[in-house]
Write an enzyme that holds these catalytic residues in place. Structure first.
Site, mmCIF file in Angstrom:
data_model
loop_
_atom_site.group_PDB
_atom_site.id
_atom_site.type_symbol
_atom_site.label_atom_id
_atom_site.label_comp_id
_atom_site.label_asym_id
_atom_site.label_seq_id
_atom_site.Cartn_x
_atom_site.Cartn_y
_atom_site.Cartn_z
ATOM 1 N N CYS A 187 68.061 -34.189 -62.743
ATOM 2 C CA CYS A 187 68.307 -35.717 -63.132
ATOM 3 C C CYS A 187 68.321 -36.637 -62.115
ATOM 4 O O CYS A 187 67.894 -37.917 -62.278
ATOM 5 C CB CYS A 187 69.793 -35.485 -62.790
ATOM 6 N N GLY A 201 76.086 -25.534 -73.175
ATOM 7 C CA GLY A 201 76.898 -26.118 -72.344
ATOM 8 C C GLY A 201 77.041 -27.453 -72.077
ATOM 9 O O GLY A 201 76.322 -27.866 -73.245
ATOM 10 N N ALA A 211 78.694 -31.133 -62.892
ATOM 11 C CA ALA A 211 78.276 -30.551 -62.383
ATOM 12 C C ALA A 211 78.785 -29.120 -63.140
ATOM 13 O O ALA A 211 79.233 -28.369 -62.454
ATOM 14 C CB ALA A 211 77.933 -30.302 -60.894
ATOM 15 N N GLY A 212 77.727 -28.603 -64.012
ATOM 16 C CA GLY A 212 78.367 -27.828 -64.630
ATOM 17 C C GLY A 212 77.758 -26.702 -63.503
ATOM 18 O O GLY A 212 77.221 -26.653 -62.627
#
Length: 327
Positions: A133, A16, A165-166
């Site tokens: 993060c 990703g 934001a995946g």
């Protein structure tokens, strides 16, 4: 890295946003690391497609596919950019095989590493965790304050662009807050820590912004000056590996108003009322190696992970001459 030392070969699990950015950083910017494999579970993912175009060995069947790659034995370090739950399974398979793991999920199976604070403390650990993060952005500031005076309570708010934001980030929100809060205490040095994450839906997306609030007991103006200097030095340190990391405005140190119920925020057993609040406002702009510049939250994670991997390369890569003599 000396001329007689081979490069450290790394694999990335997770194709990703984070995993792909890691791959790009390793290929384009590292003199110490080299890509050995990109691992995903979606054969149509952009990360795997890019890896194939760049000549990196790939597998789309997860960590089990990594084990079957012809060059698996050559891989020294594995970056895990999947999810907290997946990392537990990946670690169970890879650690017994002697692979060093750098965990970019909130799983926190190994010790926390924030390069600006404790880069050298876990150089030989089999599995390290890069916190989150928000942790990478804010824990250095908490540590900078705690190096000058005790921090009774530290609270951080990390605001990131919703577009950055995946699915992995969204699935790990609870783990994010728990892991970051714990690391604020164990790495940052606060007696008690709290973390909040905000997904900012603004369009066009805004870069990562972080607020750090620390409660201290220090009335002396000289101590306040020392805190400001410590924070400035820390910001400059982080910026050596995350160039887009900077103060948004001047550090504020203000008295806690009389009657403010700050005692409710203190760790169990602490009774001394804090006298001042330190407020620090940060922004993190991404390097845009793969991700957009607004995704500073992802860039600081990948930059920190690469920084750690490069720093421990000498504990992994044996001199080439020695290797040849032992074959």
């Amino acid at each position: 890295m000396s001329e007689n030392t081979r490069k450290v070969t790394v694999a990335v699990i997770g194709s990703g946003n984070i995993g792909t950015d890691l791959m790009i950083k390793v290929i384009r910017h590292s003199d110490v690391l080299q890509m050995g494999a990109m691992v995903g579970i979606d054969p149509d993912s952009d990360g795997l497609a890019r890896a194939r175009r760049l000549g990196v060995p790939t597998t789309a069947v997860g960590v089990h596919g990594l084990l079957e790659l012809p060059n698996f034995d050559e891989i020294d370090v594995v970056f895990d950019a999947t999810s907290a739950k997946a990392h537990a399974a990946n670690a169970a398979l890879l650690e017994p095989l002697g692979k060093r793991l750098i965990d970019l999920t909130p799983a926190a199976l190994g010790p926390f590493v924030v390069p600006a604070v404790n880069l050298d403390e876990h150089r030989h650990a089999a599995n390290v965790n890069m916190v989150t993060c928000g942790g990478q952005a804010t824990i250095p500031i908490v540590a900078a304050v705690s190096r000058v005076t005790p921090v009774a309570y530290a609270e951080i708010v990390a605001s990131i662009a919703s577009k950055s934001a995946g699915p992995g980030t969204r699935a790990n929100i609870d783990e994010f807050t728990e892991t970051t809060s714990h690391a604020i205490e164990t790495v940052g040095g606060a007696r008690r820590g709290k973390a909040i994450i905000v997904l900012n839906p603004a369009d066009p997306p805004l870069i990562m912004r972080d607020t750090v609030l620390c409660l201290i007991s220090a009335r002396d103006p000289a101590t306040h000056d020392a805190i400001r200097n410590s924070i400035q030095a820390m910001v400059e340190h982080v910026a050596t590996y995350v160039p887009g990391y900077r103060l948004k405005q001047q550090v504020q140190i203000t008295p806690v108003p009389d009657g403010q119920p700050v005692h409710t925020l203190l760790a169990s057993g602490d009774t001394a009322a804090p006298t001042h609040q330190v407020s620090v406002f940060l922004e993190v702009e991404g390097a845009a190696h793969y991700l957009p510049a607004y995704a500073g939250n992802l860039d600081i994670m990948t930059s920190a992970a690469v920084r750690y991997a490069e720093s421990v390369a000498d504990t992994i890569a044996a001199p080439a001459a020695t290797q040849g003599a032992t074959r």
